[in-house]
Write a protein that holds these residues in place. Structure first.
Motif: not given
Lengths: 226, 483
Positions: B262-263, B300-301, B305-309, B439-442
């Motif tokens: 993913l990264r 956006l990238t 990246s934060t979301l993947v993390g 934010s992604f809600g995680l």
């Protein structure tokens, strides 16, 4: 600064190489540990940037075996592995710094500058010869009251020459020092670059510092004061 | 292993009970044998006493009989000769007889029948002695009244007396004989009894030895079976452990691979965009539009990246933390560092962050990095959802057995309908609002997962327009409970 960048994904290797070159570094990019190991034996590098996940030999193993062999070149691990345990493993393997992908290029360049300062060969962020001063961080050349930013190519050549003043530098030596591994310079490429640098220096009033030694190469020398 | 041991009921019993039974079998056998043996021994002792007693009775009876014969002979001799020395055995016997009778009486006290017989004998003996005494007195009277010459008594009369005495004597002797026979019979009975019990003793000994051996054998079999079962259980446990480790390793490999896969493209996109930005700097034409586009890609990238993390983080810490990765953490230090980090960030958004930490040491058993991440997420949320000029409070309270970390803001708050869902993954209170905040809600889900992994709880109270309060309650790390 000569950097060896080991990254197996060409999509990631290429922009990194460009970004580092633009900052005045000479970057040899290779895709696997074996080539990297061979190149380490051929040339002197100021910095090693390693990916962790490489085919066959991992970046951490490579780092560890280089350290075991007594190679002290500063090393930066650039990897997608982000856990604390991974970071500890990487740093314990002998890496000097650890960055998690995707990395912000401005941060990467700052880390590279920081690692250069930690090198035992570091002599300061600037080179000075007579009144001519070259800022390594900003690629600016200063002469009397004038300050001027050089392109990365001109900067690389000037840095190399200022590090070896009053010495005859052959065409071959300049090629070896400034051309990236795998790129073939054209027959008059060195001459073309020297001509361009002379042109740039002349613009700020620095004249006749680069002398041609016919049939051999060049010599960088401040002119004797009249 | 014979099949009868593999009884289902036996296997269903708890190990402790089965072990108890296995130990109880030989112990019970031993105690049974010992008590049987003791009982038999006591019985034999009793028989021995009775036999001894009967022997004494026999001896005493014989003495009585001899004494009686002596009296008879003595009197008869005196009658014939009128010599005093013949009276000596008679007199002696007269002394012996009552003693002997008394002795016998005391010996047969426990046997009413023999006692009765002894009474008869006593009467007869008394009568016999009485007759003898009469005879003797008569003869002495005669001797005194008639003088020396007429000493001689009518022989016939004397003979009759003697005969009568003899009959009486015989009757007494018969009675004594009967008494003696009875004793003899009793002795016989006792002896038989003794022999019988001796045999029983042997049989019981052999039986108990056999039962004991069988019991021991059974115990060994049961023990072996139990041991095998325990070994099987251990193997099963090891297998399960191995499978779990394998699953863990698989998860690790998966997250490592996912992390890489993913990264890698994100890294390529980010560096390409940033190189593009660098190239733009060299162009002299107006590149603001291009610059904005590339900046957007970079932004956006980084978000991706934060979301993947975050997702990888959640995948890695799905289960409870293993206890050995926890260490005693000083919460004051941890929150103090966080506060100084966040104070400047809050200030840049025109917010005021105030921390209230107690003066004393507050230690919890925790993974410091994870706990920091959880509180970091709460502070980040507080900053994100509080309009400029708002206040954020970080408060630490410690009780006897728990600590609570409170993050309070004067922000926009959360509506009652949304409140139960805010800890869900990817849940967004309000699509437009959250999007704007990027934010992604995680974050809350991660905070909750971390807190729960530490055995704690996270709760929230909120009022729309007034702000929200998130409270993390953790069990207190107690040094005395260590190890």
């Amino acid at each position: 600064m000569r950097i060896l960048l080991v990254e197996d994904d060409p999509e990631q290797l290429e922009p990194l190489q460009i970004a580092l070159s633009r900052s005045g570094h000479i970057v040899d990019g290779v895709a696997d540990g074996a080539t990297a190991r061979w190149l380490m034996g051929e040339k002197n590098y100021d910095l090693l940037i390693l990916d962790w996940m490489l085919p066959e030999e991992s970046g951490v193993d490579l780092c560890q075996s280089l350290r075991a062999a007594g190679v002290a070149t500063p090393t930066l691990l650039l990897t997608a592995k982000d856990t604390i345990a991974d970071k500890v493993t990487g740093l314990d393997a002998g890496a000097d710094d650890y960055l998690v992908k995707p990395v912000d290029l401005t941060e990467l360049l700052a880390r590279v500058r920081a690692l250069r300062r930690r090198s035992p060969l570091w002599t300061g962020d600037r080179l000075k010869l007579a009144d001519l001063c070259l800022q390594l961080d900003t690629m600016r050349v200063e002469w009397k009251e004038i300050s001027f930013k050089l392109s990365s190519k001109d900067f690389q050549l000037l840095e190399y020459m200022m590090r070896h003043p009053r010495k005859i530098l052959t065409h071959d030596q300049i090629e070896q020092a400034l051309w990236e591994w795998g790129s073939e310079p054209e027959s008059n490429a060195v001459a073309a670059r020297v001509r361009r640098l002379r042109q740039r220096l002349r613009e700020i009033g620095v004249e006749d510092w680069i002398k041609s030694i016919y049939g051999v190469g060049y010599c960088f020398e401040p002119p004797k004061s009249p | 292993m014979p099949n009868w041991i593999r009884l289902k009921q036996w296997k269903a019993l708890p190990v402790r009970l089965r072990g108890g039974i296995i130990i109880a079998i030989p112990v019970i056998c031993l105690f049974t044998s010992l008590s049987a043996f003791a009982w038999l021994k006591a019985s034999l002792e009793e028989d021995e006493t009775v036999v001894q007693h009967t022997k004494l009775v026999k001896i005493e009876t014989k003495r009585l009989l001899t004494a009686l014969v002596d009296t008879e002979t003595g009197v008869r001799g005196y009658g014939l000769t009128h010599r005093e020395e013949f009276l000596a055995p008679y007199n002696h016997s007269r002394e012996v007889i009552p003693v002997s009778l008394k002795e016998l009486e005391s010996l047969v006290q426990d046997y009413p029948k023999q006692k009765q017989r002894l009474e008869e004998i006593r009467t007869k003996v008394d009568r016999h002695l009485e007759i003898l005494q009469q005879k003797l007195t008569l003869q002495q009277e005669l001797k005194r009244t008639r003088g020396q010459e007429e000493l001689m008594v009518n022989t016939a009369l004397l003979y009759d007396w003697l005969e009568e005495g003899k009959e009486k004597m015989n009757a007494t002797r018969v009675a004594i004989d009967r008494f003696a026979q009875e004793e003899e019979r009793l002795l016989e009975v006792r002896k038989q009894h003794q022999v019988f019990y001796r045999q029983i003793t042997w049989i019981v000994l052999c039986l108990s030895a056999m039962i004991g051996s069988l019991g021991a054998l059974l115990a060994i079999l049961l023990f072996l079976q139990l041991e095998r079962e325990l070994r099987e259980r251990e193997t099963r446990l090891q297998n399960t452990n191995l499978e779990l480790e394998l699953a863990c390793a698989q998860l690790d490999r998966f997250t490592a691979n996912a992390s890489h896969e993913l990264r890698a493209p994100l890294a390529a996109v980010l560096s390409n965009a940033q190189v593009g930005l660098m190239e733009l700097e060299d162009l002299t034409a107006d590149t603001t539009f291009l610059h904005q586009r590339l900046e957007k890609i970079v932004h956006l990238t980084k978000g991706m990246s934060t979301l993947v993390g975050d997702l990888l983080f959640l995948a890695r810490h799905e289960s409870l933390l293993s206890l050995n990765s926890l260490e005693l953490v000083n919460l004051i230090d941890l929150l103090g560092t966080l506060t100084s980090d966040w104070k400047s960030k809050a200030r840049s958004q025109h917010l005021t962050l105030s921390a209230y930490l107690p003066d004393k040491l507050v230690m919890v058993k925790a993974d410091a990095n994870l706990l920091r991440q959880a509180v970091d997420n709460l502070l980040s949320n507080a900053c994100r959802y509080t309009p400029a000029g708002g206040l954020i409070f970080l408060r630490l309270n410690s009780d006897n057995d728990k600590v609570s970390i409170e993050v309070k803001d004067t922000g926009i708050g959360i509506s009652p309908q949304s409140l139960p869902h805010i800890f869900e993954r990817f849940y967004r209170v309000n699509q437009t609002r959250t999007k704007a905040k990027g934010s992604f809600g995680l974050g809350l889900n991660i905070a909750q997962q971390i807190v729960q992994a530490h055995g704690g709880q996270i709760t929230v109270t909120s009022k729309v327009g007034q702000g929200s309060t998130f409270r993390v309650v953790l069990p207190l790390g107690d040094e005395t409970n260590e190890d």
